[in-house]
Design a protein around this motif. Structure first.
Motif: not given
Length: 279
Positions: A119, A123, A144, A147-148, A209, A213
């Motif tokens: 973490e 990201t 993305q 993941l965030a 996120g 991206s």
């Protein structure tokens, strides 16, 4: 009868009753003109360059041009699909891993440090790698966003599942309840307020996120429009997109709050009645 009427008036006019009738939306409405006045003053006096912050009237005049432009609806739907898809994916994985690690102290000791270390990686650094793997399409933006938002849901789920009273856990065991029954009947209901807090935070980070991206590499979406408007120095249109992000964030917050109000009904949280939280 007269005595009862006087008592009712006295109770209704008491400071506590007035506080209960007070809506926090009044503060919001009162704060908005102040923000507008500061914004107008900063731009009219040229304290802030119009390239960085356009006048309020310029942003308002740009709304129709941006909103009614060809393909704007498709760009909004693309960004929303990335946010929703990433949030659902990241929240599901985070909740499942939180439950898994909370069920075993060995798994928690083995994998929690590694997940916490991952973490720590921003990201935004992973965005170019994800784009190289899956391309510039929607799939990479969903990954993305997932993941965030993953870690916020994971860590709040893990923390919330540990809030159950030890005596209540021991009672469930003495009654012959299985680990799954203890989890679903005791631990998860106890953890729900904390989990919803993680969902609120995860929704916000999913928006960030997805937008980040789109900044790094995309062929569409609101982030792509922001890059295009910034490149043409169309600052007013750029700020129109910023207000769209504010609207998305507000709508997301209200939606999750509404779901929490229906699911965690015993908590009796109400953003329009803050006094209920004290009961």
């Amino acid at each position: 009868m007269r005595t009862e009427a006087i008592a009712a008036v006295a109770v209704a006019s008491s400071p506590q009753a007035r506080r209960r009738r007070f809506s926090p939306y009044i503060l919001t409405v009162a704060f908005a003109p102040l923000i507008y006045a500061i914004w107008w003053l900063a731009t009219s006096t040229r304290f802030v360059s119009p390239i960085l912050l356009p006048a309020p009237q310029a942003v308002w005049n740009s709304f129709p041009r941006v909103v009614f432009a060809d393909g704007f609806g498709e760009q909004v739907l693309r960004t929303l699909s990335e946010i929703v898809g990433g949030f659902l994916l990241g929240a599901t994985i985070g909740f499942a891993l939180g439950m898994l690690l909370s069920s075993s102290s060995r798994l928690r000791a083995a994998y929690l440090p590694a997940l916490s270390a991952l973490e720590a990686i921003p990201t935004v650094i992973l965005a170019p790698i994800i784009i190289a793997w899956v391309g510039f399409g929607v799939e990479g933006k969903i990954m993305q966003a997932a993941l965030a938002c993953f870690y916020a849901v994971f860590i709040t789920t893990l923390s919330g599942l540990g809030l159950a009273e030890p005596n209540a856990v021991n009672l469930m065991r003495s009654l012959g309840a299985s680990k799954w029954q203890t989890m679903t009947k005791l631990r998860i209901p106890t953890a729900l307020p904390v989990i919803f807090g993680g969902l609120q935070l995860g929704a916000t980070t999913a928006i960030i996120g997805a937008i980040v991206s789109e900044f790094i590499g995309s062929t569409g979406g609101l982030g792509y429009l922001m890059i295009r408007y910034r490149g043409s120095f169309d600052t007013a249109a750029y700020w129109v997109i910023i207000f769209f992000f504010l609207a998305i964030g507000l709508a997301t917050y209200l939606l999750i709050w509404y779901i929490e109000k229906k699911v965690v009904f015993w908590r009796r949280t109400d953003i329009t009645r803050p006094d209920l939280e004290k009961q």
